[in-house]
Design an enzyme around this catalytic site. Structure first.
Site, PDB file in Angstrom:
ATOM      1  CB  CYS A 190      -0.926  -0.033   1.229  1.00 37.57           C
ATOM      2  SG  CYS A 190      -1.907   1.452   1.438  1.00 37.57           S
ATOM      3  CB  CYS A 213      -0.238   2.414   4.165  1.00 38.65           C
ATOM      4  SG  CYS A 213      -1.779   1.741   3.550  1.00 38.65           S
ATOM      5  CG  ASP A 214       3.558   1.105   4.250  1.00 36.77           C
ATOM      6  OD1 ASP A 214       3.220   1.583   5.337  1.00 36.77           O
ATOM      7  OD2 ASP A 214       3.317  -0.064   3.917  1.00 36.77           O
TER       8      ASP A 214
END
Ligand code: NAP
Length: 302
Positions: A132, A135-136
């Site tokens: 993701c 997200c990261d």
């Protein structure tokens, strides 16, 4: 008989539990094989509203669980193995028995697909492999990363990563992207992105952290040095067990209208019914909607 049974304990299931519990429905959550869902495999979450310094994925779902428990949710550490939605009273069977419920909320999530190549398992949980970019991505400022896949997700992830990274490779196994024309054009005209065509990843390399990918490009072995790898080769919704009862898309996502499935009294929320957004916050929102619809259903129809 239970009022409402929630199947799944990720962000959607736990939010549904908080709302159902506060509505005094005494919900039961069947936690499933991965209690806490996909968030438990993410290190730091920086985009969930309300946490300016970010929050660990495990801590976030644990907080949600405590909140649900505080209002009277019962948790069962079990998996559903059989379902009967043929009557108004719904039946669910686990290894320890069968329970009946007035309403069901399905929140079983989805699983990102992995390549199943050597080294892959070593670099999850903040060691360089992610599923993701939203997200990261911010953890890879000025780094070199590779996105695997050739669909819209791979293009979207690659474009998002250009905001942080020095260089983004898209590694695709064919000589043509699967992505829509508009997305393909965007990646092909972005000067931070380079597409490695006809390239199949065969191994992830590195010691403590990921440092590269072994590829086979048009039959030739080579190594791509990079600090991070983002997999974007699709997700599989965890919905197989419902296939006989609930209408699903070709890919297996449960079809809903305002959380309602094709069976009255059965609702679905989160990634098992959402092929597009797949974010913790959208899953939580969908869990809330499903709980409110389940409450309305119980009050008006049961
Ligand atoms: P997808 O369209 O199924 O694409 C998956 C990609 O991964 C394909 O290019 C596929 O290669 C590749 N792949 C699959 N297994 C692989 C393997 N084992 N090794 C190497 N490569 C592999 O999945 P997606 O991109 O996640 O998109 C899912 C759906 O969501 C699509 O309908 C998409 O249009 C939609 N979506 C839309 C947006 C948007 O509109 N902004 C954004 C994201 C997703 P092949 O091409 O060779 O099969």
């Amino acid at each position: 008989m239970e009022n409402v049974v929630i199947i799944g304990s990720g962000c959607a299931g736990l939010t549904a539990a908080i709302y159902c519990a506060r509505a005094d429905l005494h919900p039961v959550v069947i936690e499933g094989s991965q209690p806490g869902g996909q968030l438990t495999t993410t290190s730091l979450i920086e985009n969930f509203p309300g946490f300016p310094d970010g929050i660990g994925g495990f801590e976030l779902v644990n907080n949600m669980k405590q909140q649900a428990e505080k209002f009277g949710t019962k948790f069962l550490s079990e998996e559903v193995i059989f379902i009967d939605f043929s009557l108004k009273t719904k039946k669910l069977t686990t290894a320890t028995g069968t329970m009946e419920a007035k309403a069901i909320i399905v929140a079983t999530g989805a699983a990102p697909r992995f390549l199943n190549i050597p080294g892959e398992k070593n670099f999850c949980n903040g060691k360089g492999l992610s599923t993701c970019a939203t997200c990261d991505g911010a953890f890879f400022k000025n780094k070199i990363v590779a996105v695997i896949g050739g669909g819209d997700s791979a293009c979207e992830e690659a474009l998002f990563l250009t905001h942080f990274c020095q260089k983004v490779y898209i590694v695709h196994r064919r000589d043509q992207l699967r992505a829509s024309k508009i997305m393909s054009e965007k990646v092909m005209t972005n000067n931070k992105i380079e597409i490695l065509w006809n390239s199949v990843p065969v191994e992830m390399l590195g010691n403590e952290k990921l440092s590269g990918l072994k590829l086979v490009t048009s039959g030739q072995k080579n190594i791509l040095n990079c600090d991070g790898v983002f997999l974007a080769i699709g997700h599989t919704p965890n919905t197989k067990i419902f296939a006989h009862w609930l209408d699903q898309s070709e890919e297996g996502y449960i079809l809903t209208s305002y959380s309602q499935t094709n069976i009255s009294g059965v609702f679905a929320a989160g990634d098992c019914a959402d092929p597009k957004f797949r974010q913790a916050v959208t899953a939580a929102g969908l869990g809330c909607s499903a709980a409110m619809e389940a409450e309305r259903y119980i009050v008006s129809k049961c």
